[in-house]
Design an enzyme around this catalytic site. Structure first.
Site, PDB file in Angstrom:
ATOM      1  CB  CYS A   1     -59.315 -75.580  16.232  1.00 14.19           C
ATOM      2  SG  CYS A   1     -57.960 -75.056  15.387  1.00 14.19           S
TER       3      CYS A   1
ATOM      4  CD  GLU B   1     -57.892 -79.067  13.453  1.00 11.33           C
ATOM      5  OE1 GLU B   1     -56.760 -78.440  13.146  1.00 11.33           O
ATOM      6  OE2 GLU B   1     -57.722 -79.821  14.471  1.00 11.33           O
TER       7      GLU B   1
ATOM      8  CB  CYS C   1     -54.714 -75.781  13.907  1.00 10.62           C
ATOM      9  SG  CYS C   1     -53.955 -75.805  15.583  1.00 10.62           S
TER      10      CYS C   1
ATOM     11  CG  ASN D   1     -49.759 -79.044  10.941  1.00  3.50           C
ATOM     12  OD1 ASN D   1     -49.650 -79.525   9.964  1.00  3.50           O
ATOM     13  ND2 ASN D   1     -49.010 -79.073  11.899  1.00  3.50           N
TER      14      ASN D   1
HETATM   15  N1  THU Z   1     -52.155 -79.273  15.305  1.00  2.00           N
HETATM   16  C1  THU Z   1     -53.326 -79.038  14.233  1.00  2.00           C
HETATM   17  O1  THU Z   1     -53.067 -78.734  13.197  1.00  2.00           O
HETATM   18  N2  THU Z   1     -54.435 -79.330  14.442  1.00  2.00           N
HETATM   19  C2  THU Z   1     -54.832 -79.915  15.771  1.00  2.00           C
HETATM   20  O2  THU Z   1     -56.047 -80.425  15.947  1.00  2.00           O
HETATM   21  C3  THU Z   1     -53.836 -80.120  16.721  1.00  2.00           C
HETATM   22  C4  THU Z   1     -52.549 -79.457  16.848  1.00  2.00           C
HETATM   23  C5  THU Z   1     -50.943 -78.860  14.913  1.00  2.00           C
HETATM   24  C6  THU Z   1     -50.289 -77.313  15.366  1.00  2.00           C
HETATM   25  C7  THU Z   1     -48.978 -77.643  15.326  1.00  2.00           C
HETATM   26  O3  THU Z   1     -48.414 -77.468  14.228  1.00  2.00           O
HETATM   27  C8  THU Z   1     -48.774 -78.941  15.636  1.00  2.00           C
HETATM   28  O4  THU Z   1     -50.142 -79.820  15.417  1.00  2.00           O
HETATM   29  C9  THU Z   1     -48.387 -79.519  17.055  1.00  2.00           C
HETATM   30  O5  THU Z   1     -49.402 -79.077  17.879  1.00  2.00           O
END
Ligand code: THU
Length: 130
Positions: free
Chosen positions: A89, A55, A53, A42
């Protein structure tokens, strides 16, 4: 599929997470149909909505190199609980994952390995499509 290898790669990817605001480090690995692997983490922004994110970072790396069919994605974080992909995502990935592609989640709950495997359609039934 070599789940253990993919899961370890996803944890390695959390090391590059840029998460100064949430401090929530996420790692992902996209497995393309011909088993090319793309990692992602992320990447946050002080304008919070600009955050990407893990993903989507992994998916964008694959897509931008010409790989648009994914058979699996692994998602991990530093949390002791499973980290499920957010709604954006899920919709984003629906372009590149078929209904029976796998979403693989892993966490260490009290140092015990925990893994869940979902079919894509279980986490986003009836995805929006044009
Ligand atoms: N986040 C992700 O990278 N993937 C997920 O599946 C859930 C959320 C990140 C976004 C942000 O940087 C942090 O987690 C908190 O929301």
């Amino acid at each position: 599929m070599n789940y253990i290898k993919f899961i370890n790669m996803a944890y390695d990817a959390t090391k590059f997470s840029y998460a100064p605001y949430s401090k929530f480090k996420v790692g992902a690995v996209v497995v393309t149909e011909d088993e090319k692997l793309y990692t992602g983490c992320n990447v946050e922004n002080s304008s919070y909505g600009a955050t990407v994110c893990a993903e989507r970072t992994a998916a964008l790396k694959a897509i931008s190199e010409g790989y648009t069919k994914f058979k699996a994605i692994v998602i991990v974080s530093e949390s002791k609980k499973f980290t499920y992909p957010c709604g954006i995502c899920r919709q984003f990935l629906s372009e590149f994952m078929s209904d029976d592609a796998e979403i693989i989640l892993h966490c260490y709950d009290n140092d015990e390995n925990q893994m869940k495997i979902y079919k894509f359609s279980e986490l986003l039934p009836e995805a929006f499509k044009l």
